[in-house]
Design a protein around this motif. Structure first.
Motif, PDB file in Angstrom:
ATOM      1  N   SER A  41       0.835  -1.197   0.000  1.00 58.15           N
ATOM      2  CA  SER A  41       0.000   0.000   0.000  1.00 58.15           C
ATOM      3  C   SER A  41       0.875   1.255   0.000  1.00 58.15           C
ATOM      4  O   SER A  41       0.461   2.286  -0.492  1.00 58.15           O
ATOM      5  CB  SER A  41      -0.940  -0.005   1.205  1.00 58.15           C
ATOM      6  OG  SER A  41      -0.235  -0.319   2.376  1.00 58.15           O
ATOM      7  N   TYR A  42       2.061   1.156   0.559  1.00 56.31           N
ATOM      8  CA  TYR A  42       2.953   2.313   0.607  1.00 56.31           C
ATOM      9  C   TYR A  42       4.345   1.849   0.207  1.00 56.31           C
ATOM     10  O   TYR A  42       4.715   0.703   0.473  1.00 56.31           O
ATOM     11  CB  TYR A  42       2.975   2.914   2.013  1.00 56.31           C
ATOM     12  CG  TYR A  42       3.427   4.366   2.048  1.00 56.31           C
ATOM     13  CD1 TYR A  42       2.532   5.393   1.812  1.00 56.31           C
ATOM     14  CD2 TYR A  42       4.754   4.687   2.312  1.00 56.31           C
ATOM     15  CE1 TYR A  42       2.942   6.722   1.830  1.00 56.31           C
ATOM     16  CE2 TYR A  42       5.173   6.010   2.340  1.00 56.31           C
ATOM     17  CZ  TYR A  42       4.259   7.028   2.093  1.00 56.31           C
ATOM     18  OH  TYR A  42       4.677   8.337   2.122  1.00 56.31           O
ATOM     19  N   ALA A  43       5.126   2.738  -0.422  1.00 62.26           N
ATOM     20  CA  ALA A  43       6.430   2.308  -0.922  1.00 62.26           C
ATOM     21  C   ALA A  43       7.490   3.377  -0.735  1.00 62.26           C
ATOM     22  O   ALA A  43       7.204   4.579  -0.780  1.00 62.26           O
ATOM     23  CB  ALA A  43       6.328   1.945  -2.402  1.00 62.26           C
ATOM     24  N   TYR A  44       8.691   2.896  -0.466  1.00 64.10           N
ATOM     25  CA  TYR A  44       9.863   3.760  -0.412  1.00 64.10           C
ATOM     26  C   TYR A  44      10.819   3.311  -1.496  1.00 64.10           C
ATOM     27  O   TYR A  44      11.047   2.102  -1.661  1.00 64.10           O
ATOM     28  CB  TYR A  44      10.560   3.654   0.946  1.00 64.10           C
ATOM     29  CG  TYR A  44       9.735   4.192   2.090  1.00 64.10           C
ATOM     30  CD1 TYR A  44       9.907   5.502   2.535  1.00 64.10           C
ATOM     31  CD2 TYR A  44       8.782   3.393   2.721  1.00 64.10           C
ATOM     32  CE1 TYR A  44       9.148   5.998   3.584  1.00 64.10           C
ATOM     33  CE2 TYR A  44       8.019   3.881   3.765  1.00 64.10           C
ATOM     34  CZ  TYR A  44       8.216   5.195   4.192  1.00 64.10           C
ATOM     35  OH  TYR A  44       7.463   5.685   5.218  1.00 64.10           O
ATOM     36  N   VAL A  45      11.392   4.261  -2.234  1.00 68.00           N
ATOM     37  CA  VAL A  45      12.401   3.926  -3.229  1.00 68.00           C
ATOM     38  C   VAL A  45      13.747   4.380  -2.688  1.00 68.00           C
ATOM     39  O   VAL A  45      13.945   5.570  -2.430  1.00 68.00           O
ATOM     40  CB  VAL A  45      12.111   4.621  -4.574  1.00 68.00           C
ATOM     41  CG1 VAL A  45      13.184   4.238  -5.591  1.00 68.00           C
ATOM     42  CG2 VAL A  45      10.732   4.247  -5.075  1.00 68.00           C
ATOM     43  N   LEU A  46      14.652   3.418  -2.476  1.00 65.82           N
ATOM     44  CA  LEU A  46      15.979   3.750  -1.977  1.00 65.82           C
ATOM     45  C   LEU A  46      16.935   3.881  -3.147  1.00 65.82           C
ATOM     46  O   LEU A  46      16.952   3.050  -4.049  1.00 65.82           O
ATOM     47  CB  LEU A  46      16.504   2.643  -1.043  1.00 65.82           C
ATOM     48  CG  LEU A  46      16.038   2.594   0.406  1.00 65.82           C
ATOM     49  CD1 LEU A  46      16.919   1.633   1.189  1.00 65.82           C
ATOM     50  CD2 LEU A  46      16.054   3.963   1.051  1.00 65.82           C
ATOM     51  N   GLU A  47      17.717   4.946  -3.119  1.00 61.65           N
ATOM     52  CA  GLU A  47      18.801   5.116  -4.100  1.00 61.65           C
ATOM     53  C   GLU A  47      20.045   5.538  -3.360  1.00 61.65           C
ATOM     54  O   GLU A  47      20.021   6.528  -2.618  1.00 61.65           O
ATOM     55  CB  GLU A  47      18.395   6.138  -5.172  1.00 61.65           C
ATOM     56  CG  GLU A  47      17.397   5.531  -6.156  1.00 61.65           C
ATOM     57  CD  GLU A  47      16.829   6.536  -7.151  1.00 61.65           C
ATOM     58  OE1 GLU A  47      17.312   7.680  -7.191  1.00 61.65           O
ATOM     59  OE2 GLU A  47      15.892   6.163  -7.873  1.00 61.65           O
TER      60      GLU A  47
END
Lengths: 235, 288
Positions: free
Chosen positions: A203-209
């Protein structure tokens, strides 16, 4: 929030793996962390479960600070971690692997009913309960790893790349299993390289770079986000 | 079977027994701690001296003295864990070096407390079982029975109890074990107590047969290394099988040729196994 990570920094020797990651996990549903190899996804999970000590920042779980606790104390608080590469015990039987997940528990009757519950979810494991875990296929080993984590009776489940190395059919099976766990009331933090799958489930997302949160938002919004589509969904 | 053959089988069974106790303890410590315990022969020696102290000097019954020796040497193991291996947890080579230091300390303490000469331990029993012309003394029979009893108990502990699973889990993947809530420090204490106590019992039970000396650990540790390499480092069942194999080969060659040849044959056995199966008879893979 069930879990709050604030401004987390992690260094391996002198190399920074995380440079100020903050994230929040509510007490229900699936939150996913996606990103490329080396972005810091696994390091984030390892810090939460206490396998890696952060050099800066705080982790709060269930209202209490946990980043100074050793891993075995963090399990006791209710965080179960299925690590990258499954890490089952190869020379323990399937059943021993599952039972050792309940190592800290003393409620014997409930342990027995939970074992039966795991065997109902994963009938293949029941057939193989006396086999050495090393003899299982990749998908079955992943089931053992997840079953072992569930046996601790967790309040939060951390899953590191459950689809890694599995056949397409097995990947779909894993997706069903992960959704099912969340539906039954255990919130999940899902780390995935398979961003398309992860965004569908979560339902929720974090994109790590490279050690920082580049984008975050509702998973459905990220599916249409230009940057995410180009970098991670191959669009 | 001719009597002298049967006699040699008896002798080999006795040698296999106490060597299995020592080797299994060494493997258990290596598996859980990741440390090669060079002081293991001196733990065996400490067990023998526990008999000198509790049985010969204090006049306690032999088996009470053995039990005290078990506890005493087991506690030495815990002491090693707390003072040496725990601070060096991330440095297995450091643990090995520290165990060599501990070995020297134990030897020196034995010399200071008991002197350099061999100790005379009065026989526990004069009885023997006679089969034709061959015989097995009760003293040796006790060693065989104690070994079978202890190793069976260890087997059930490792396979049937929660703490046994924890020990095996730690030996296979320390980090994954921590994720199950298993404390490495607690498990290491168990492993060191059990591993050391097994060596201590071997020393205590054989004390009346070997005339303990401060340096008796030397030859034993070399043999134990050969056995765990042949069996496959990290494999408990391998250690038992290899102990039996080695003891039979060594005893037979000693009987029919001589002891020096037997040592050479023992090393050749290790060489042969390593050529054919580099991971040892029961070794499946490398363990951290």
């Amino acid at each position: 929030m069930l879990l709050e990570v604030r401004n987390l920094h992690v260094h391996y020797n002198k190399v920074a793996a995380l440079k100020g990651v903050s994230l929040q996990v509510p007490s229900g549903g699936i939150v996913t962390i996606i990103g490329a190899n080396g972005a810091g996804k696994s390091t984030t999970l390892r810090s939460i479960s206490g396998l890696t000590k952060p050099s800066k920042g705080e982790i709060h779980f269930d209202g209490q600070r946990i980043d100074n606790l050793p891993a075995e104390k963090i399990v006791a608080r209710g965080i179960a971690h299925v690590p990258e590469g499954r890490r089952i015990f190869p020379d323990l039987t399937v059943e021993e692997n599952l039972r050792i997940g309940a190592f800290l528990r003393t409620d014997k009757a409930k342990i027995e009913s939970d074992i039966e519950d795991i065997f109902q979810r994963f009938p293949r494991l029941k057939e193989r309960r006396t086999q050495w875990a090393r003899t299982l296929s990749g998908g079955e080993q992943q089931m053992v790893a997840i079953g072992r984590a569930l046996m601790s009776g967790p309040k939060l489940l951390l899953l590191d790349e459950p689809s890694m190395g599995l056949s397409p059919v097995m990947v779909q099976e894993m997706a069903r299993i992960v959704s099912d766990i969340a539906e039954r009331g255990v919130p999940v933090v899902l780390v995935e390289q398979n961003a398309g799958l992860a965004l569908k489930l979560a339902s929720y997302a974090y994109v790590l770079e490279i050690g920082t949160v580049a984008v975050e938002g509702k998973a459905s919004d990220l599916q249409t986000n230009d940057h995410v589509r180009r970098a991670y969904l191959g669009a | 079977m001719p009597d002298f053959l049967l006699q040699t089988v008896f002798n080999a069974s006795y040698a296999a027994s106490y060597m299995a106790l020592i080797a299994v303890g060494l493997v258990l410590i290596f598996g859980v701690m990741g440390v090669i315990n060079f002081a293991h022969g001196e733990l065996y020696m400490a067990g023998a001296y526990a008999i000198v102290f509790f049985y010969v000097w204090s006049g306690l019954p032999f088996f009470v003295a053995v039990a005290l020796g078990l506890v005493f040497v087991g506690c030495l193991g815990i002491l090693m864990e707390l003072t040496l291996f725990r601070p060096l947890r991330t440095n297995p080579l450091g643990g090995l070096i520290a165990s060599i230091g501990f070995l020297l300390i134990l030897q020196t303490l034995a010399v200071l407390g008991f002197g350099l000469r061999n100790q005379n331990v009065p026989p526990v029993s004069q009885g023997r079982i006679t089969v034709g012309g061959a015989f097995l003394t009760y003293e040796r029979l006790y060693v065989i029975i104690a070994t079978i009893g202890l190793l069976t108990a260890l087997y059930f502990f490792l396979r049937k109890s929660k703490f046994g699973w924890a020990l095996r889990a730690c030996a296979q993947d320390r980090e994954a074990a921590a994720l199950q809530g298993i404390s490495i420090n607690q498990t290491a204490r168990y492993a060191m107590f059990i591993g050391a106590a097994l060596a201590g019992v071997a020393g205590a039970m054989t004390a009346p047969l070997v005339a303990p000396s401060p340096y008796m650990g030397h030859s034993v540790i070399v043999t134990a290394f050969i056995i765990i390499i042949v069996g496959g480092i990290g494999s408990l069942e391998g250690a038992v099988v290899a102990a039996v194999l080695y003891a039979f080969v060594h005893t037979f060659v000693t009987t029919f040729y001589d002891g020096v040849i037997a040592n050479i044959v023992g090393l050749l056995l290790m060489l042969a196994v390593l050529v054919v199966k580099p991971q040892g008879l029961f070794g499946v893979r490398e363990r951290a």
